[in-house]
Scaffold this active site. Structure first.
Site, short mmCIF file in Angstrom:
data_model
loop_
_atom_site.label_atom_id
_atom_site.label_comp_id
_atom_site.label_asym_id
_atom_site.label_seq_id
_atom_site.Cartn_x
_atom_site.Cartn_y
_atom_site.Cartn_z
N THR A 91 0.87 -1.18 0.00
CA THR A 91 0.00 0.00 0.00
C THR A 91 0.91 1.23 0.00
O THR A 91 2.12 1.09 -0.02
CB THR A 91 -0.90 0.03 1.26
OG1 THR A 91 -0.08 0.32 2.39
CG2 THR A 91 -1.60 -1.29 1.49
N CYS A 92 0.29 2.42 0.06
CA CYS A 92 1.16 3.60 0.02
C CYS A 92 1.97 3.76 1.32
O CYS A 92 2.99 4.43 1.33
CB CYS A 92 0.36 4.85 -0.30
SG CYS A 92 -1.08 5.03 0.73
N ARG A 97 2.94 0.99 3.30
CA ARG A 97 3.70 -0.21 3.69
C ARG A 97 3.90 -1.17 2.52
O ARG A 97 3.05 -1.27 1.63
CB ARG A 97 3.02 -0.94 4.83
CG ARG A 97 1.64 -1.49 4.51
CD ARG A 97 0.98 -2.11 5.72
NE ARG A 97 0.65 -1.10 6.71
CZ ARG A 97 1.19 -1.03 7.92
NH1 ARG A 97 2.08 -1.91 8.30
NH2 ARG A 97 0.83 -0.08 8.76
N GLN A 111 -9.56 1.58 5.40
CA GLN A 111 -9.10 1.08 4.09
C GLN A 111 -8.20 -0.15 4.20
O GLN A 111 -8.19 -1.01 3.33
CB GLN A 111 -8.34 2.17 3.31
CG GLN A 111 -9.19 3.29 2.82
CD GLN A 111 -9.23 4.42 3.84
OE1 GLN A 111 -9.00 4.21 5.03
NE2 GLN A 111 -9.53 5.62 3.38
N GLU A 129 -4.42 21.76 -2.03
CA GLU A 129 -4.53 20.30 -2.03
C GLU A 129 -5.67 19.83 -1.13
O GLU A 129 -6.41 18.91 -1.46
CB GLU A 129 -3.21 19.72 -1.55
CG GLU A 129 -3.06 18.25 -1.86
CD GLU A 129 -1.73 17.73 -1.35
OE1 GLU A 129 -1.74 16.72 -0.66
OE2 GLU A 129 -0.68 18.38 -1.64
N ALA A 159 -8.35 21.37 -0.43
CA ALA A 159 -9.65 21.65 -1.04
C ALA A 159 -10.03 20.52 -1.99
O ALA A 159 -11.20 20.11 -2.05
CB ALA A 159 -9.58 22.95 -1.81
#
Lengths: 311, 426
Positions: free
Chosen positions: B50-51, B53, B119, B196, B198
């Site tokens: 994942t981003c 791990r 997630q 970012e 927003a």
């Protein structure tokens, strides 16, 4: 199911109280699903007992629950509150409706304990029953809508306070959105006015149709009639204010409906209780007779002497 | 029998290293599984990438010559073409109960950057599914991952670890926006600036059903680009006051060094509106909206970053207070899981011992019955039952000893002793 016929008002009063206790615990403690389940279970048991009590009373008195007495009239209002709580809590388990609805239900059931359990004699005239039912149902629905407007107004005010000031305690109170509360408030006000109007008009019609009352004329000094007219006028004023308000009325209208609704409900309940205690004379019920107030099973056939003696 | 994990995660490794070691596409993952199977056909493996791990879980039922940390490290190094010394210092390695406990922690999102985020459960599920699809799973990893998902569900049910939102955008929309409005599909959202945060907030708003999005930015080109991303419309910055009056939700995140919307300016815009409730999210630093605007009328709901962060932090604290309860569940479940695994390890020896003794008793009974052919069936049954009871009574002490030993780990010494004592072979 014979035991359900021996239900006492205290049975469901305590059940609703237990349910409210769990709702309060939910607010004070960390979210615990079992507490909400217990709250629903207690309210469900109370509602079952409540329904059984009303049905038994109705059967014993041989009149629909709404016509039996002022006590049953209040209990029907409370029953509607209990039903609404159960519906809302089943569909929106995470919301704290119970903290608002259950106290109202408890207030009505407690008030019923002190209200007259004797039927208005006029409504024993078979020819008047249909109109009597219509009159009582309109008024009950109208008052229920006033109560709904008051509660949704209170919820709006608290939720508004929570969102504007981010009070730490109020943040734990999970309520419907302001938009929803405003819509409920508006609909309740809109609904209450025609119901109260119909209730009042049919009330006058009933008096004019009743043999005994026709002779005495409309008792303008009757506290129940006076307060219902006051409620009606006030709700018309709230309705006009609501209609004039912007798309979503906002805190001031919610506050107005809460204060007016709450105050007016008290003025309706007050005379009923006073009439029940014998302090006021009303055509809507006679002073409470302690011996007859205990359980539906204790209430045998109506006292023939009461028939027609008070309308 | 062993379970190993090598984890390169946000605790020890920076995003650059994680990116280098990531298995970013399905194709890359399939290739990795193929290569692994070619090298270690008897072992099982699941890759969780994942981003935050990159983790490789390996399991092997062999007692000796099973897969090792070195095998995994070498595989990662060769697959990504990254020398081992560039990442070994930034990865965590666990084996046995620690590896199992680590997976449970990951699946329960105790190990996540955002504590309790949901997630990770679907990411673990997906990693397991892909491993199965690539025939990389086996009996051990199947049990392990199914157990991990069960523990994750238990933690989410029995604790408040996942309760409350903890990111600015989710708190803004979920806690405040949805408390004001019951629906968003009939609302107009005005985005001022193009920061970012927003963008993240707009994503949340769009998932709630927002249809009309207007982007106002000093750079018309940037506004059009962002409007296109969210299927909205770009507005000239000069039209800002017009949209301030029309919008139901305003998200502001400009880089302006001074207050962009003063109280007077907003009051003028508000004067032209129906004074419907307006939800303003001022996500800029310094703030774009004068805080006094919140007092203009009762239907103005203005939140700045501090207000939102305060709620996030409160929710984070509430979640942190649940870690202890979650960890207790994980510890108990790890213990139970390891006992089950250790019992599995003793199973073959127990079965062989039982079969061996049953074979002996059967052979002796046959010999006896041949010598005593006049025995009737009831006598034969009685003798068989007696022998069966003797075998069971003799088997009882070693089996109980094995069970006791298996509570603390694979009883290798005892298994070895039983094999030798009863000539069970390997």
């Amino acid at each position: 199911m014979g035991f359900l016929e021996k239900v006492h008002i205290y049975c469901f009063l305590l059940s609703y109280l237990g349910s409210l206790g769990f709702e309060v615990l939910l607010l004070l403690r960390k979210p615990a699903p079992f507490l909400r389940t217990l709250a629903i279970a207690f309210a469900g048991a109370g509602f079952l007992a409540h329904t059984s009590f009303l049905l038994t009373r109705s059967r014993v008195e041989d009149l629909p629950p709404l016509l039996t007495s002022q006590q049953d009239w209040l209990l029907v209002l409370a029953w509607l509150g209990g039903l609404l709580y159960l519906i809302l809590v089943v569909f929106h388990r995470q919301l704290a409706h119970g903290l608002f609805l259950l106290p109202a239900v408890l207030l009505l059931v407690t008030a019923a304990l002190f209200a007259s359990p004797q039927a208005a004699g006029t409504l024993r005239e078979v020819s008047l029953r249909r109109w009597g039912m219509f009159h009582a149902a309109s008024l009950v629905l109208g008052i229920a809508a006033v109560a709904g407007a008051a509660l949704s107004g209170l919820m709006y005010v608290l939720h508004h306070q929570r969102l504007r000031n981010r009070s730490r305690f109020l943040m734990r109170l999970t309520l419907p959105s302001l938009e929803n509360l405003a819509a409920w408030n508006r609909w309740m006000v809109l609904f209450s006015v025609p119901c109260l109007t119909v209730g009042l008009l049919t009330g006058f019609l009933l008096i004019s149709m009743s043999r005994d009352a026709r002779q005495a004329g409309i008792p303008w000094e009757d506290p129940t009639i006076v307060t219902t007219i006051v409620v009606w006028l006030a709700m018309v004023a709230v309705l006009i204010r609501t209609m004039k308000a912007a798309q979503q009325p906002g805190r001031s209208v919610a506050m107005l409906s809460f204060l007016s609704g709450g105050f007016l409900l008290l003025t309706v309940l007050g005379p009923m209780l006073l009439a029940g205690a014998g302090s006021l004379n009303s055509i809507h019920g006679r002073p409470a007779d302690n011996a007859r107030r205990q359980t539906p099973s204790a209430e045998t056939s109506p006292d023939p002497a009461s028939k027609g003696s008070a309308i | 029998m062993n379970v190993l994990v090598i984890s390169c995660n946000h605790h020890k490794a920076g995003v650059q290293l994680r990116e280098r070691l990531a298995f970013s596409s399905q194709q890359q993952l399939s290739e990795a599984y193929t290569q692994w199977r070619a090298r270690h056909p008897e072992s099982e493996i699941v890759v969780l990438s994942t981003c935050n791990r990159v983790e490789i879980y390996a399991a092997d039922e062999r007692r000796q010559h099973g897969v090792s940390f070195d095998d995994i490290t070498r595989f990662i190094s060769q697959f990504h073409n990254v020398p081992p010394d560039e990442f070994t210092g930034a990865v965590l390695a666990h084996s046995g109960a620690d590896a199992v406990s680590h997976l449970f922690q990951v699946a329960c999102s105790i190990d996540s950057m955002v504590l309790g985020e949901p997630q990770i459960v679907s990411q673990v599920k997906e990693a397991y599914r892909v491993a199965q699809q690539n025939s990389a799973c086996g009996p051990l990893t199947n049990v392990l991952f199914q157990y991990a998902l069960k523990v994750s569900a238990q933690v989410r049910t029995e604790t408040a670890l996942a309760d409350g939102r903890v990111s600015i955008a989710s708190v803004a929309v979920g806690d405040f926006g949805k408390s004001i409005f019951s629906r968003f599909d009939n609302k107009t959202v005005l985005l001022i600036g193009a920061g970012e945060m927003a963008t993240e907030t707009l994503t949340y708003l769009q998932s709630e059903g927002v249809r009309k999005i207007v982007v106002a930015n000093r750079s018309r080109e940037r506004a059009e680009m962002l409007a296109q991303t969210f299927r909205g419309e770009a507005a000239d910055f000069s039209e800002l006051d017009l949209w301030l009056a029309k919008a139901d939700v305003i998200v502001s995140t400009t880089g302006a060094s001074q207050t962009l919307i003063t109280k007077e300016r907003f009051a003028a815009a508000r004067h032209k509106s129906a004074k419907q409730p307006v939800f303003i999210l001022d996500l800029a630093t310094p703030r774009d909206f004068d805080p006094e605007i919140a007092r203009l009328d009762e239907n103005v709901f203005l939140y700045d970053l501090d207000a939102l962060e305060e709620t996030c932090e409160r929710n984070r604290q509430a979640r942190r207070s649940e870690i202890h309860k979650a960890q207790e569940i994980i510890n108990n479940q790890t213990r139970t899981f390891m006992q089950e695994i250790y019992h599995r390890a003793t199973g073959p020896v127990i079965n062989r011992l039982r079969e061996h003794w049953n074979d002996i008793s059967r052979a002796e009974l046959d010999r006896l019955f041949r010598k005593l052919p006049n025995l009737d069936s009831s006598q034969r049954d009685a003798i068989e039952a007696t022998i069966g009871r003797i075998v069971n009574k003799l088997l009882h002490p070693p089996l109980e000893a094995l069970k006791d030993e298996a509570r603390g780990g694979t009883p290798e010494g005892l298994l070895q002793a039983i094999r030798r004592l009863f000539s069970l072979g390997d």
